[in-house]
Write a protein that holds these residues in place. Structure first.
Motif, PDB file in Angstrom:
ATOM      1  N   THR A 235      -4.931   7.150  -2.247  1.00 18.43           N
ATOM      2  CA  THR A 235      -5.584   6.927  -0.963  1.00 18.43           C
ATOM      3  C   THR A 235      -5.554   5.441  -0.610  1.00 18.43           C
ATOM      4  O   THR A 235      -5.913   4.592  -1.438  1.00 18.43           O
ATOM      5  N   GLN A 236      -5.127   5.134   0.617  1.00 18.26           N
ATOM      6  CA  GLN A 236      -5.056   3.753   1.092  1.00 18.26           C
ATOM      7  C   GLN A 236      -5.679   3.656   2.481  1.00 18.26           C
ATOM      8  O   GLN A 236      -5.598   4.601   3.279  1.00 18.26           O
ATOM      9  N   THR A 237      -6.310   2.508   2.738  1.00 22.87           N
ATOM     10  CA  THR A 237      -6.810   2.212   4.076  1.00 22.87           C
ATOM     11  C   THR A 237      -5.902   1.163   4.694  1.00 22.87           C
ATOM     12  O   THR A 237      -5.742   0.068   4.140  1.00 22.87           O
TER      13      THR A 237
ATOM     14  N   SER B  98      -4.617  -0.910   8.259  1.00 21.57           N
ATOM     15  CA  SER B  98      -4.898  -1.315   9.640  1.00 21.57           C
ATOM     16  C   SER B  98      -3.579  -1.373  10.402  1.00 21.57           C
ATOM     17  O   SER B  98      -2.768  -2.281  10.166  1.00 21.57           O
TER      18      SER B  98
ATOM     19  N   ASN C 203      -6.598  10.249   8.075  1.00 17.92           N
ATOM     20  CA  ASN C 203      -7.966  10.451   8.578  1.00 17.92           C
ATOM     21  C   ASN C 203      -8.423  11.892   8.384  1.00 17.92           C
ATOM     22  O   ASN C 203      -9.098  12.475   9.246  1.00 17.92           O
TER      23      ASN C 203
ATOM     24  N   PRO D 263      -8.706   0.895  11.393  1.00 16.49           N
ATOM     25  CA  PRO D 263      -8.114   1.242  10.097  1.00 16.49           C
ATOM     26  C   PRO D 263      -8.006   2.750   9.918  1.00 16.49           C
ATOM     27  O   PRO D 263      -8.893   3.505  10.307  1.00 16.49           O
TER      28      PRO D 263
ATOM     29  N   THR E 184      -7.231   5.996   7.231  1.00 13.55           N
ATOM     30  CA  THR E 184      -7.242   6.412   5.831  1.00 13.55           C
ATOM     31  C   THR E 184      -6.048   7.333   5.592  1.00 13.55           C
ATOM     32  O   THR E 184      -5.943   8.405   6.204  1.00 13.55           O
TER      33      THR E 184
ATOM     34  N   LYS F  35       0.818  -1.218   0.000  1.00 17.51           N
ATOM     35  CA  LYS F  35       0.000   0.000   0.000  1.00 17.51           C
ATOM     36  C   LYS F  35       0.854   1.271   0.000  1.00 17.51           C
ATOM     37  O   LYS F  35       0.489   2.256  -0.637  1.00 17.51           O
TER      38      LYS F  35
END
Length: 342
Positions: free
Chosen positions: A194-196, A198, A160, A181, A183, A149
């Protein structure tokens, strides 16, 4: 009888030269960040008015024998143990197994360059001078939750929805999320991505993205630090103070002789270093009467302060600046924080 004596002497000499896996630290020279080194100013500034400064803001150094710098003999280690100005450590406590001289020198050089950049940033922050600051990915740690990612070279823009203006922003968001998670928006090849992600617990109760980060700075003027054959990150604090004194009117030191040590972060936090006992010895031998020590090094300070040297405990650049200003103005410094035994 004489022959056996000669043989015994020869054997003793041979044993004394046998290399052992130890490292010896001894006091090194000091360098005045307000002065010159090999005919050039240690700190030179272009693009902003500067002011001549008197006094000393000495950075301190340590000579290191052993490890990738060459073997230490049994005799050398033994005499080091007997010398109160030196410290002897098992090699593996100082250098990872297999470290070559070239690797050690490269790591030291990179650390010095980073400390100089951080010193400029922390000095400008302390003086409320705006500058550009970004965080860039320098790679991923093993088992990173950001694998696939985040790529090396990505520049962090937000987490976020909050702009990433410093590492603290990322840390605070991850701590507040408690593993939820996050953002993350990065800029890659000029385009936002953009990646999410955890985050994972690092085992010490802190949530991390597993990304190695480096700062990218854009400063409003140029600061050049010229110091040959000195490496590592421990001069950061004294570089910061030297820059502040160079770009502000008057003498921060009031002509006094101050020395110190400590790593520095862009937001001015002072971190621990190695060899502080030797650095205090070197500072006093060089004429310093006031020494700035990282609070995290206090356990190694207590009981080892040379006669005639006042050691002040500091946790950040603002505290260090205040201590120097107080001393320079001729005021009583006895109430400044000191290291105490726990």
């Amino acid at each position: 009888m004489m022959l056996s004596g000669v043989l015994a002497l020869g054997l003793g000499i041979a044993v004394g030269t046998v290399p052992v896996p130890y490292v010896i630290e001894s006091p090194g020279p000091t360098f005045n960040t307000l002065g010159q080194s090999q005919g050039s100013p240690v700190i030179s500034v272009t693009g902003r008015e500067t002011y001549p400064a008197n006094g000393n803001l000495d950075l301190t150094t340590v000579y290191v024998d052993g490890g990738p710098n060459g073997p230490v003999s049994i005799l050398g280690a033994f005499t080091g143990w007997l010398d109160g100005t030196k410290s002897v450590y098992p090699e593996e406590l100082i250098y990872p197994t297999g470290t070559t001289k070239e690797q050690a020198e490269e790591q030291s050089s990179v650390a010095m360059t980073t400390s100089q950049e951080n010193a400029v940033a922390s000095a400008l922050n302390e003086l409320d001078i705006p500058f550009g600051q970004q965080l860039q990915s320098a790679g991923l740690s093993d088992g990173s939750p950001s694998e696939g990612k985040i790529e090396e070279g990505d520049v962090f823009e937000s987490i976020n929805g909050k702009p990433v203006t410093s590492l603290a922003v990322i840390q605070e968001e991850l701590a507040a999320g408690k593993g939820a998670p996050a953002t993350v928006v990065v800029r890659r090849a000029g385009e936002p991505v953009t990646q999410t992600i955890s985050p994972k617990d690092n085992g010490a109760g802190r949530y991390i993205l597993g990304v190695m980060l480096k700062y990218l700075f854009t400063f409003p003027f140029d600061v050049k630090i010229s110091l040959d054959k000195v490496g590592g990150p421990s001069a950061g604090l004294m570089f910061s103070l030297g820059i502040i004194d160079t770009v502000t009117p008057g003498d921060l030191t009031g002509g006094k002789h101050v020395a110190g040590t400590g790593t520095i972060t862009p937001d001015g936090a002072v971190g621990p270093i190695g060899g502080i006992q030797q650095k205090m010895q070197g500072a006093r031998a060089g004429g310093a009467t006031l020494f700035l020590a990282p609070a995290a090094n206090c356990d190694d300070v207590v009981g080892h302060v040379p006669d005639g040297l006042q050691v002040v405990k500091v946790e950040n650049l603002a505290e260090a600046r205040r201590a120097v200003e107080l001393s320079g103005s001729g005021q009583d410094t006895s109430a400044l924080p000191v290291c105490t035994s726990n």
